[in-house]
Design a protein around this motif. Structure first.
Motif: not given
Length: 173
Positions: A116-136
């Motif tokens: 569960c904790v790893h799943g939450i960390l993965t979801l936050v990582y996904l959000i971070e990656t989407v934001l970085m792609i939008l910045l790119m």
């Protein structure tokens, strides 16, 4: 004995030259319907992310600038939040009520809790990656105004929220 295969090779190479010329023309001149400037420019007009998001008015421009500023700050907030979650999940606390979840040193944590904790960390990582792609994609507009707003948001976001990453890196080293 026939040498017809030599004439086919010539036809193939001329076709290849025509194809190369067409591709080079398209790359350098662009498709007239979707022409995109490939140099930096400063303008209050432009297209942001989608063709439908055409910035034409001053109000739209300032809303876009504010949105890009917030996007930059949000990327730093999420990056810092994920760093805090990782360090909290892997910390080895002495208090028995606060057991580490990802450290693997505590056998009392179940596999389900760790997942569960790893799943939450993965979801936050996904959000971070989407934001970085939008910045790119913001940088790929080549509009200096849009890039400046996004950079200012990232810089201020790092100044306000990045300290926790620097502090935790110093402790873990």
């Amino acid at each position: 004995m026939s040498h017809d295969h030599h004439s086919n090779a010539t036809d193939d190479s001329s076709l290849s030259e025509i194809t190369k010329a067409a591709i080079l023309k398209w790359v350098h001149e662009g498709d007239p319907e979707t022409k995109h400037e490939m140099y930096f420019y400063a303008s209050m007009k432009g297209i942001l992310f989608f063709k439908a998001w055409n910035i034409d008015t001053t109000t739209e421009f300032w809303l876009a600038m504010f949105g890009l500023f917030v996007l930059g700050m949000l990327s730093e907030i999420v990056k810092s939040f994920r760093g805090c979650l990782v360090s909290e999940a892997a910390a080895d606390f002495k208090n028995s009520e606060n057991k580490p979840i990802l450290g693997g040193k505590d056998p009392s944590r179940s596999y389900w809790e760790k997942c569960c904790v790893h799943g939450i960390l993965t979801l936050v990582y996904l959000i971070e990656t989407v934001l970085m792609i939008l910045l790119m994609l913001t940088f790929m507009t080549y509009n200096v105004n849009f890039i400046s707003a996004a950079l200012l948001g990232v810089i201020i976001g790092y100044f306000l929220f990045g300290y926790s990453r620097v502090q935790s890196a110093a402790v873990n080293c």
